[in-house]
Enzyme design. Structure first.
Site, PDB file in Angstrom:
ATOM      1  N   ARG A   1       0.834  -1.204   0.000  1.00  0.00           N
ATOM      2  CA  ARG A   1       0.000   0.000   0.000  1.00  0.00           C
ATOM      3  C   ARG A   1       0.873   1.260   0.000  1.00  0.00           C
ATOM      4  O   ARG A   1       0.539   2.261  -0.630  1.00  0.00           O
ATOM      5  CB  ARG A   1      -0.940   0.014   1.209  1.00  0.00           C
ATOM      6  CG  ARG A   1      -1.988  -1.095   1.276  1.00  0.00           C
ATOM      7  CD  ARG A   1      -2.826  -1.248   0.068  1.00  0.00           C
ATOM      8  NE  ARG A   1      -3.778  -2.359   0.180  1.00  0.00           N
ATOM      9  CZ  ARG A   1      -3.477  -3.639  -0.106  1.00  0.00           C
ATOM     10  NH1 ARG A   1      -2.283  -4.009  -0.514  1.00  0.00           N
ATOM     11  NH2 ARG A   1      -4.426  -4.557   0.002  1.00  0.00           N
TER      12      ARG A   1
ATOM     13  N   GLU B   1       2.097   1.610  -3.399  1.00  0.00           N
ATOM     14  CA  GLU B   1       1.008   2.037  -4.278  1.00  0.00           C
ATOM     15  C   GLU B   1       0.744   3.535  -4.148  1.00  0.00           C
ATOM     16  O   GLU B   1       0.389   4.201  -5.131  1.00  0.00           O
ATOM     17  CB  GLU B   1      -0.251   1.236  -3.946  1.00  0.00           C
ATOM     18  CG  GLU B   1      -1.404   1.519  -4.889  1.00  0.00           C
ATOM     19  CD  GLU B   1      -2.631   0.689  -4.543  1.00  0.00           C
ATOM     20  OE1 GLU B   1      -2.590  -0.528  -4.735  1.00  0.00           O
ATOM     21  OE2 GLU B   1      -3.626   1.270  -4.057  1.00  0.00           O
TER      22      GLU B   1
ATOM     23  N   SER C   1      14.600  15.484   0.716  1.00  0.00           N
ATOM     24  CA  SER C   1      15.665  14.575   1.139  1.00  0.00           C
ATOM     25  C   SER C   1      15.093  13.361   1.863  1.00  0.00           C
ATOM     26  O   SER C   1      14.174  13.477   2.678  1.00  0.00           O
ATOM     27  CB  SER C   1      16.630  15.289   2.075  1.00  0.00           C
ATOM     28  OG  SER C   1      17.661  14.404   2.476  1.00  0.00           O
TER      29      SER C   1
END
Lengths: 147, 147, 147, 147, 147, 147, 147, 147, 147, 147
Positions: free
Chosen positions: F88, F91, F114
């Protein structure tokens, strides 16, 4: 502790080499084809109890190993093979696969040749220009149907 | 400007569908097997001049396209196929490849079945439990030799 | 010149959006399930002549496109999907695949659930905690047999 | 020293074969479905204390192993499966995934079928033409919302 | 003929650059967050009719393009990103993912943070040592349950 | 002989489970955040001498293992995760990454957030519709400059 | 319609060849290093307005193309390079990367050399045994810190 | 039995940590640069007899291990690195590789910078805005020639 | 228990280093070329009984290991090599492969150079500008034929 | 607008087929080997001005195309080839690569055979058992040196 069929396959291969067994002889002991027998000994098929015990006797396996031979294995070698003999088989699919697809569909319509209801037969084909390998594959045609 | 054999293959496929041609008929026009003919029309084999002209006539190709049919093509489809019919062929190599390797070596020693000096024959195998696809592969055995 | 089924699929999708068609309506016109119909319109199944003409009328396709709908397509999307809805389906196989394999073998022995002799049914499942997607898959069990 | 759940899964599999246990029986001992139980024993789900102790008793596990059963595991098998049974499941997503996506969106709008708030049920479906595997998946629909 | 949402995304990007539009302004026109709006304009979310018409007006889109904005898109960019900004996001998951998993499970038990019932907020965080990017992700916890 | 940090991570994980330690408690002993502490225990960060000795005491490590905790480790898990919780997170980058990139550039110009001068904070966010995971990432903006 | 920076890069490359421009001359026109200038012209850096107009003049670009030069591009070429010159650079990282990592950590502690706050200088190094390429990379060290 | 150089590298790393050795000190003992020495100790370069004996003494290696240090190793780490420090080096090739190629060809014509006749020097570059890593690469230019 | 040829290859390599054997000497003992002999000792070729016994004597192998030397091995290293010497060989195929294909087809027509009926010879080629490696490959041309 | 060397290669291939040119004749016109000439025409080498003009005349290229022939191209075809002729070359590296590495190091010490200071010669080798392809590769040995 044996935790996978691969462990048993390694035992079978080690014993095959040290005892100098031939697959044809193993198949004859089982009363089955050399093709199915070899695939099964390499961990691709499931033995029934009687078959497993025969294999256990031939390859001097423990009861635990014989039990594993009766468990449905995780099948198939992934990826694209690097061994030259195996690669040629892959290459045949790569070069002729399109034609196989076209011709099976032309003859049967939409569907596939089953790789489960399937048998294989490998024979030496004598030839004055050099003997040939003859492989016959027979698989049930399974049609796609609309619903 | 045609800059690859794939361009010609696309023309052949488009015409095949619009004219409703069958591979068997194309093969009969060439006087060759349907297996070689189909593979060649799909861009996997090289036609000689006479064959190329026959194909050109059947598929209404330009002279430039006919010239390309006589050029050795870049062959083979890469990767692992996703089409179900093609995948089953790949799966047979994945599941039975080890057994094929063992049995060919047991019969012939170290070497391979050629994928070049090779022929293929696909037939319908009638069967009361459902017709089957019968594929016969014949390839010359090529031995490895020490030197 | 249309040289692949994908060309026809793109036409179908473009027309579907511009005309605001629904798959359920298309399926009703064919008298078939919405699951098979949608898969077929997306280029995964083969239409017969009558079905193809119905699709051609609904999506305003040329005769050439209608001919392509009757050609067995190259099926399957390769790789691991990135779309979240599709990925969840893949994840179910990744997380539950081992259990599916164990339980099918425990019930049926060695073999597979066919993906060809197969049907799919998708329904809304009403639920006070939030409606659910209910997917029923039915595939013929195909046993491996020794030979 | 046990340093991952995979170690425990291997112990469970070894004992299952040597003792000849069935997943259905294990599930009945837990009072849970065979689908969840099998997935959990294969290392894909987390047991609570009582469940872990039941599993420990059935599979003769050490306290350390029982502690690991209660730790959330690293889930999912990566890649594209090679085992024929598993591949067929993947192929269904590959061939029917587009249709599943279209039909779920047509019915529910933008969103997914959850693979977490999800249950699975596998049954034998008797059929005169050969019994079938029936798999029912039920997952909560989760909508995307603008914000 | 527009046959995919990607075609519309390309039109939006071309117009954004030539007209010098800012995402914040687009979001304000919709009355939604800049995060959802930008993701949607890049083809990752579905617009409702009113939203699509606003986008159509701002980016001078045709009715066909506006219709496509209301179709659920195929989402997600596959693979591992090469763009340095995107790669840093991937690297955070690669380096901190294990810790995220441990801490979410320690707090909530077995389950996931939803990527669907999810929102994102990105702000400038002023800092004398150099301003920082502050990203807040909020996703519903979804528990795995036994059944 | 310990020849990599992974060996030490496995010891830490084994002891954590057998002693039932919680990451929050470990972090409190170090006087640092639970996020950094967990990442470090999983082999992603470098401990100083005093921190390493505290970890060594809590997890009962040898002097050799404590020395390894002070060596900069090889960081990062490669590939695309298969675990659902980790996937997830991946994703989110796949679906929202484009929007993150656009909005950071719109606010800050060309550069990156960063992943080194970076901190992470994970909290439970109570919510009547189901509690949520709240993750705050803060990373210094680093601009590209011409030269 | 220009919908990506790649379109502009292709225009720049085409004009560079047809007009026979040299990167050094382009850099001198901008008053910047040849390294940054070339990377930017290849679509890896963002030009400010004045720089973009200079580039537009030199390469005879449209206003739309000049606008795209000021948009932060999607950077980085993925994968492992096949071009021999590029591969040697990759190989240096492959062979010497471990040593670079060890020595930077030995000197600076845990952290990285920035690839953003970074500059590159390439010079011919005269040598009686054959001239050499001299590449100097300078990147700010960014430390990981505990928190 | 030692059957690969990797076995020796693991011994060197284990001893380095347990004895707290620094690469700079090892290099001084050999009278060679720290860059070559570190790469060699990590298994990327071949030691001569005298060098191998020095390394053997410092790291307390067996005669068998010292013999392996004099065997040309299998070099190079494959794939795209996940460690942040290593990834930044890869990213520099990904972002600047095109510019490096253009500028080396503009100066030298067709050819490459050798990665074999190559040396590397890494130094701390003091800077009030934060110290920098300075890496100098020097490789012989090797031209392609027609023949 | 030896269960693969790789086990034997590792023994051969370990003994080669500890005894300081040279491949040329091993080849002379067999009365065969150094190229075939080395490939065979590395597990790529099959020894006959007499050859295997000679190898067994030189490398002090057990009877079981000697039996494995006579079994056809699984050949080929997969993937793209990372070792610089091996990569250069791969690169030659990558850069010159197209030309090799064109010129072999121009001379012989459609077919391949056999990699089975093949021999290799590697020699030092003295040269005042630096000695060269001279590799001669000789493989039978195998034509594709229509059928 | 020509924006890459590949565009020119496609023109050359199209003209070669339509005019029926042979590579040997092209090489004779340039006064260079057929191996270098063919590789260069396929876009792998850089022509000088005079050579480019000869090629331009033979293949009827525009001035813009002739200019591109003098630009150093992006070289190398990636991946593992699928074409059978090309695959055999890759397989030779896969099967014999280890032996090539061992023997070159045994003769020359640590280093590589250059793929840049390299030449190739392909000849028909007459043989009563079937003619053979003879390929001679000559590459400068480049030693690794300590520093």
């Amino acid at each position: 502790m044996i935790s996978s069929r691969e462990d048993v396959t390694r035992m079978i291969l080690a014993t095959k080499v040290s005892k100098g067994l031939r697959w044809e002889v193993v198949a004859a002991e089982l009363g089955l084809s050399k093709e199915w027998t070899t695939a099964a000994c390499l961990g691709q098929m499931t033995f029934n109890k009687e078959q497993a015990e025969t294999i256990g006797r031939l390859f001097e396996l423990s009861d635990e190993a014989i039990a594993w031979l009766q468990i449905v294995p995780h099948k198939g070698d992934g990826g694209i093979p690097t061994d030259p003999l195996l690669y040629r088989l892959y290459e045949i699919v790569s070069v002729y696969g399109g034609a196989m697809k076209e011709l099976i569909h032309e003859e049967f319509g939409d569907g596939i040749m089953s790789a489960i209801d399937f048998s294989l037969d490998i024979q030496r084909e004598e030839n004055p220009n050099g003997d040939r390998v003859n492989m016959v594959m027979s698989g049930k045609f399974l049609p796609y149907k609309s619903y």
